[in-house]
Design an enzyme around this catalytic site. Structure first.
Site, PDB file in Angstrom:
ATOM      1  NE  ARG A 131       0.675   5.135  -7.508  1.00 29.58           N
ATOM      2  CZ  ARG A 131       1.439   4.051  -7.575  1.00 29.58           C
ATOM      3  NH1 ARG A 131       2.721   4.099  -7.218  1.00 29.58           N
ATOM      4  NH2 ARG A 131       0.941   2.900  -7.959  1.00 29.58           N
ATOM      5  CE1 TYR A 261      -3.417  11.249 -14.487  1.00 28.33           C
ATOM      6  CE2 TYR A 261      -2.303   9.663 -13.083  1.00 28.33           C
ATOM      7  CZ  TYR A 261      -3.336   9.995 -13.929  1.00 28.33           C
ATOM      8  OH  TYR A 261      -4.305   9.072 -14.202  1.00 28.33           O
ATOM      9  CE  LYS A 270      -2.775   5.457  -3.734  1.00 29.04           C
ATOM     10  NZ  LYS A 270      -3.126   4.118  -3.916  1.00 29.04           N
ATOM     11  CG  HIS A 290      -2.747   0.399  -1.656  1.00 28.57           C
ATOM     12  ND1 HIS A 290      -2.060  -0.084  -2.752  1.00 28.57           N
ATOM     13  CD2 HIS A 290      -3.667   1.256  -2.148  1.00 28.57           C
ATOM     14  CE1 HIS A 290      -2.550   0.463  -3.855  1.00 28.57           C
ATOM     15  NE2 HIS A 290      -3.526   1.272  -3.521  1.00 28.57           N
ATOM     16  CB  SER A 312      -1.790   0.594  -8.370  1.00 28.53           C
ATOM     17  OG  SER A 312      -1.284   1.196  -7.201  1.00 28.53           O
ATOM     18  CB  CYS A 314      -4.878  -5.367  -8.670  1.00 24.11           C
ATOM     19  SG  CYS A 314      -3.324  -5.383  -9.592  1.00 24.11           S
ATOM     20  CG  ASP A 339      -6.522   3.725  -3.149  1.00 25.84           C
ATOM     21  OD1 ASP A 339      -6.257   2.712  -3.809  1.00 25.84           O
ATOM     22  OD2 ASP A 339      -5.730   4.674  -3.021  1.00 25.84           O
ATOM     23  NE  ARG A 431      -5.914   5.904 -11.688  1.00 26.34           N
ATOM     24  CZ  ARG A 431      -5.771   4.938 -10.779  1.00 26.34           C
ATOM     25  NH1 ARG A 431      -6.565   4.874  -9.734  1.00 26.34           N
ATOM     26  NH2 ARG A 431      -4.856   4.014 -10.922  1.00 26.34           N
TER      27      ARG A 431
HETATM   28  P1  GTP Z   1      -6.080   1.808  -7.928  1.00 22.97           P
HETATM   29  O1  GTP Z   1      -7.056   2.919  -7.924  1.00 22.97           O
HETATM   30  O2  GTP Z   1      -4.962   2.010  -8.883  1.00 22.97           O
HETATM   31  O3  GTP Z   1      -5.558   1.493  -6.562  1.00 22.97           O
HETATM   32  O4  GTP Z   1      -6.846   0.500  -8.556  1.00 22.97           O
HETATM   33  P2  GTP Z   1      -7.915  -0.522  -7.961  1.00 22.97           P
HETATM   34  O5  GTP Z   1      -7.212  -1.576  -7.183  1.00 22.97           O
HETATM   35  O6  GTP Z   1      -9.003   0.210  -7.275  1.00 22.97           O
HETATM   36  O7  GTP Z   1      -8.478  -1.236  -9.292  1.00 22.97           O
HETATM   37  P3  GTP Z   1      -9.885  -1.077 -10.036  1.00 22.97           P
HETATM   38  O8  GTP Z   1     -11.025  -1.632  -9.251  1.00 22.97           O
HETATM   39  O9  GTP Z   1     -10.017   0.314 -10.503  1.00 22.97           O
HETATM   40  O10 GTP Z   1      -9.656  -2.044 -11.275  1.00 22.97           O
HETATM   41  C1  GTP Z   1      -8.571  -1.883 -12.165  1.00 22.97           C
HETATM   42  C2  GTP Z   1      -8.827  -2.599 -13.449  1.00 22.97           C
HETATM   43  O11 GTP Z   1      -9.050  -3.985 -13.213  1.00 22.97           O
HETATM   44  C3  GTP Z   1     -10.051  -2.077 -14.196  1.00 22.97           C
HETATM   45  O12 GTP Z   1      -9.777  -2.005 -15.560  1.00 22.97           O
HETATM   46  C4  GTP Z   1     -11.105  -3.113 -13.902  1.00 22.97           C
HETATM   47  O13 GTP Z   1     -12.059  -3.200 -14.925  1.00 22.97           O
HETATM   48  C5  GTP Z   1     -10.290  -4.403 -13.760  1.00 22.97           C
HETATM   49  N1  GTP Z   1     -10.930  -5.344 -12.812  1.00 22.97           N
HETATM   50  C6  GTP Z   1     -11.428  -5.051 -11.589  1.00 22.97           C
HETATM   51  N2  GTP Z   1     -11.975  -6.149 -11.004  1.00 22.97           N
HETATM   52  C7  GTP Z   1     -11.818  -7.161 -11.882  1.00 22.97           C
HETATM   53  C8  GTP Z   1     -12.174  -8.546 -11.866  1.00 22.97           C
HETATM   54  O14 GTP Z   1     -12.763  -9.068 -10.915  1.00 22.97           O
HETATM   55  N3  GTP Z   1     -11.817  -9.287 -12.955  1.00 22.97           N
HETATM   56  C9  GTP Z   1     -11.173  -8.731 -14.028  1.00 22.97           C
HETATM   57  N4  GTP Z   1     -10.863  -9.526 -15.050  1.00 22.97           N
HETATM   58  N5  GTP Z   1     -10.826  -7.425 -14.084  1.00 22.97           N
HETATM   59  C10 GTP Z   1     -11.139  -6.647 -13.029  1.00 22.97           C
HETATM   60  C1  SPV Z   2      -2.805   3.823  -7.151  1.00 25.62           C
HETATM   61  O1  SPV Z   2      -1.958   3.905  -8.052  1.00 25.62           O
HETATM   62  O2  SPV Z   2      -2.780   2.907  -6.292  1.00 25.62           O
HETATM   63  C2  SPV Z   2      -3.911   4.795  -7.100  1.00 25.62           C
HETATM   64  C3  SPV Z   2      -3.884   5.924  -8.046  1.00 25.62           C
HETATM   65  O3  SPV Z   2      -4.788   4.674  -6.266  1.00 25.62           O
HETATM   66  S1  SPV Z   2      -2.815   7.211  -7.541  1.00 25.62           S
HETATM   67  O4  SPV Z   2      -3.579   8.157  -6.754  1.00 25.62           O
HETATM   68  O5  SPV Z   2      -2.296   7.855  -8.767  1.00 25.62           O
HETATM   69  O6  SPV Z   2      -1.748   6.664  -6.743  1.00 25.62           O
HETATM   70 MN    MN Z   3      -4.571   2.716  -5.088  1.00 31.63          MN
END
Ligand code: GTP
Ligand code: SPV
Ligand code: MN
Length: 648
Positions: A131, A261, A270, A290, A312, A314, A339, A431
């Site tokens: 983004r 993208y 979003k 979110h 994002s 996290c 999400d 992704r």
């Molecule tokens: P968006 O789709 O961008 O909104 O991301 P999200 O908040 O859904 O994050 P996601 O669960 O995809 O995790 C993002 C990254 O953080 C990945 O590389 C995970 O492996 C890592 N991660 C997720 N949960 C944990 C955790 O509990 N501990 C650690 N150390 N890393 C984590």
């Molecule tokens: C985020 O960045 O919080 C996402 C991925 O969930 S995107 O759809 O690219 O915004």
């Molecule tokens: Mn997100």
């Protein structure tokens, strides 16, 4: 805006965007052989941009009955001058046809269909991998309405600029019209949108991520004043200098140009479900957030739902489908959403949430059968991968996947890669897009229009210090304050520096479609409407020790924190009082079966260090100053009270 003004688009495109010659060999091969053909015949680069397709008769002819839609599409057609218009119906046959065309055009690579049935790889332009927050705008009538956290442009001026850029922009291409519904169709919050796009990848992704197709047109009906979101997307020439993601909340309209993208172009996500929806939610008295939504069921069969806002990349997707450690036998986690949550006050005074989406657009790196088995099972089939590595046998690979890296592969840019290579095989923001029905722990209530009742709201950020593993806010207003002041280290999900602590209120900094002060006010006003409000917590899975290692194992072990949260909701678990809220004492958390975990580690995870909190207070204050005069006095008062408690 930080960068120089984008120039008006020139209508002639470089010849390579129009030619399909380089794909002729691939087009002669049968579909089942594409992964093989693609790996050897295709050019290294993948252009997002592809020439027009000429569909067989009967395909792409699903014109809706609604006159307002037809008129608007005609307006955009005459402006962008595509070679033809493809009206999507969302059918299986249409999807098969478009997948075939996308492979033939080199927009997708068909993966090894024996290993990865229904799976495809897309490589975005390397200049277009996340983004772009600095080119994302809220075009409200006044700057004040967009507020201090959003880029703003006067709507009429921005329409003129975008129309200039869109003039002739789809020449030689197909213009797809994608009808979709956000939300369970029988939810009172469900919304119809139409996205016009010249990207076949967007069409295929929207079919995964939304309830796409004829049902949306049917739902809209033929009334000329029926409400729908108007989304226009054009790749233009995928030039970062001419990339703009513009929202017109008052018109329920979105125009996105110059990117191919993720969150820049899947306008349902979003753009509509957060930025436009948050604006509508403020007017209509609900919340667009979110947040993931998960169900947690005890061995005795008692079920709670929680919603959690993390910025994002996290941990939302991972938390939403976690598998509890063996010690928690009998506990079950189910996913409602990973999400976005749309939430409204129910007749019983509880907060009810629906997931507006139909699929997951998840971060790939770090995903493994060890860290997130449910995600791995979900993406075994029907998955559109973007910017991961390709192996010689048509499989995908990324950093953190199970097993050892392949001895040779093709990286996310299409270059040869070996474990000795400097760069990463998969882009850090690579992704997967997968239908939510693939999730083995999909919650049975996911289609329920009334939503699921939320017992707890969790805010969380990626903080290497300061923030304890978990704490509980003392009440609604304190919880809103905790959310408003939260911060997180930046990630690869947006362009720009990674690892910098920035304030990200409610994980909505990039997604709030109106003045953030008004948004805080809306949260504060929602509390008293809830006879039975969710309890509010803050978590941090990412605290580090002096050696820079994560102190907390995370992933499935986050169940231990969730269990404490649920117990607090049921009035069971103990906690210690602290200046920042209720923090569990080590004995309040169930840590049984945690290997290699010492009492010092849990103390470090729960510690509230005065020097760190002095800095935190200053950081929050500095942030609130940048939002002046819009921060509600209630939140400033909460801040002062915290400062006083910390000083005692
Ligand atoms: P968006 O789709 O961008 O909104 O991301 P999200 O908040 O859904 O994050 P996601 O669960 O995809 O995790 C993002 C990254 O953080 C990945 O590389 C995970 O492996 C890592 N991660 C997720 N949960 C944990 C955790 O509990 N501990 C650690 N150390 N890393 C984590
Ligand atoms: C985020 O960045 O919080 C996402 C991925 O969930 S995107 O759809 O690219 O915004
Ligand atoms: Mn997100």
């Amino acid at each position: 805006m930080a960068k120089s003004q984008p120039q008006v688009c020139s209508v002639t495109r470089p010849a390579r965007y129009r030619s399909s010659g380089s794909f002729s060999l691939a087009s002669r091969l049968k579909r089942s052989n594409y992964w093989f053909a693609c790996a050897f015949v295709r050019p290294r680069f993948m252009e997002n941009i592809a020439p027009a397709i000429s569909s067989p008769s009967g395909m792409g002819a699903n014109q809706p009955a609604n006159r307002a839609v037809l008129d608007w599409v005609e307006e955009v057609r005459s402006m962008t001058q595509p070679e033809n218009v493809f009206w999507c119906d969302g059918s299986e046959a249409e999807n098969d046809y478009l997948l075939g065309e996308a492979c033939r055009q080199g927009v997708l690579i068909s993966l090894n269909q024996e290993k990865n049935p229904g799976c495809y790889l897309h490589r975005s332009n390397p200049n277009d991998v996340a983004r772009v927050e600095e080119f994302t705008l809220i075009c409200a009538p006044t700057k004040e309405e967009a507020g201090p956290t959003n880029n703003w442009s006067e709507p009429a001026a921005m329409y003129r600029k975008l129309w200039g850029m869109l003039q002739g922009a789809m020449r030689g291409r197909t213009m797809f019209v994608v009808p979709y519904i956000m939300g369970p169709p029988d939810s009172p919050l469900a919304k119809v949108g139409f996205e016009i796009t010249d990207s076949i990848y967007v069409v295929l992704s929207m079919r995964i991520m939304t309830r796409m197709g004829a049902q949306a047109s049917t739902r809209l009906g033929s009334k000329p004043d029926a409400e729908f979101n108007r989304g226009v997307h054009s790749l233009l020439d995928v030039n970062p200098e001419r990339r703009l993601i513009c929202h017109f909340p008052q018109d329920n309209a979105i125009i996105s140009v110059g990117s191919g993208y993720g969150g820049n172009v899947l306008l349902s996500k979003k753009c509509l479900a957060l930025r436009i929806a948050s604006y509508l939610a403020r007017q209509q008295g609900w919340l667009a957030e979110h947040m993931l939504i998960l169900g947690v069921e005890s061995p005795a069969g008692k079920k709670h739902y929680v919603a959690a806002a993390f910025p994002s990349a996290c941990g939302k997707t991972n938390f939403a489908m976690l598998i509890p450690p063996p010690h928690f036998a009998g506990w079950k986690i189910t996913t409602v959403g990973d999400d976005i949550a749309w939430m409204q006050v129910g007749a019983d005074g509880r907060l009810y949430a629906v997931n507006p989406e139909n699929g997951y657009f998840g971060v790939v790196p770090g995903t493994s059968y060890r860290s997130n088995p449910n995600a791995m099972r979900s993406i075994e089939r029907d998955t559109l991968f973007t910017n991961v590595a390709l192996t010689s046998d048509g499989d995908v690979w990324w950093e953190g996947k199970d097993g050892s890296p392949p001895s040779a592969a093709t990286d996310w840019r299409g270059n040869p890669w070996t474990p000795a290579s400097q760069g990463k095989a998969a882009h850090p923001n690579s992704r997967f897009a997968v239908p939510m029905r693939n999730n083995p722990v999909l919650d049975p209530e996911v289609e329920k229009g009334a939503g699921v009742p939320i017992s707890a709201i969790i805010f969380g950020g990626r903080r290497s210090n300061t923030m304890p593993l978990v704490f509980q806010a003392t009440g609604w207003n304190h919880g809103v304050y905790v959310g408003s002041a939260m911060a997180s280290e930046t990630t690869a999900a947006a362009t720009g520096a990674v690892g910098q602590v920035r304030r990200d209120p409610m994980a909505m900094l990039p997604f709030c479609g109106y003045n953030i002060g008004e948004y805080f006010r809306h949260w504060l006003e929602t509390g008293p409407r809830l006879a039975n409000p969710p309890l509010i917590f803050h978590v941090n899975w990412f605290r580090k020790n002096a050696q820079g290692k994560f102190l907390w194992p995370g992933f499935g072990d986050n169940m231990r924190v969730l269990k404490w949260i649920i117990d607090r909701c049921e009035g069971r678990a103990g906690a210690g009082a602290s200046p920042i809220g209720s923090v569990p004492r080590p004995e309040d958390l169930d840590l049984e079966g945690l290997e290699g975990f010492s009492p010092e580690m849990i103390r470090a995870l729960l510690a509230i260090e005065p020097e760190e909190w002095a800095q935190e207070l200053a950081g929050q204050e500095e942030f609130f100053k940048t939002l002046a005069p819009y921060v509600p006095p209630e939140l400033l008062e909460q801040h002062e009270q915290l400062a006083r408690r910390l000083a005692r």
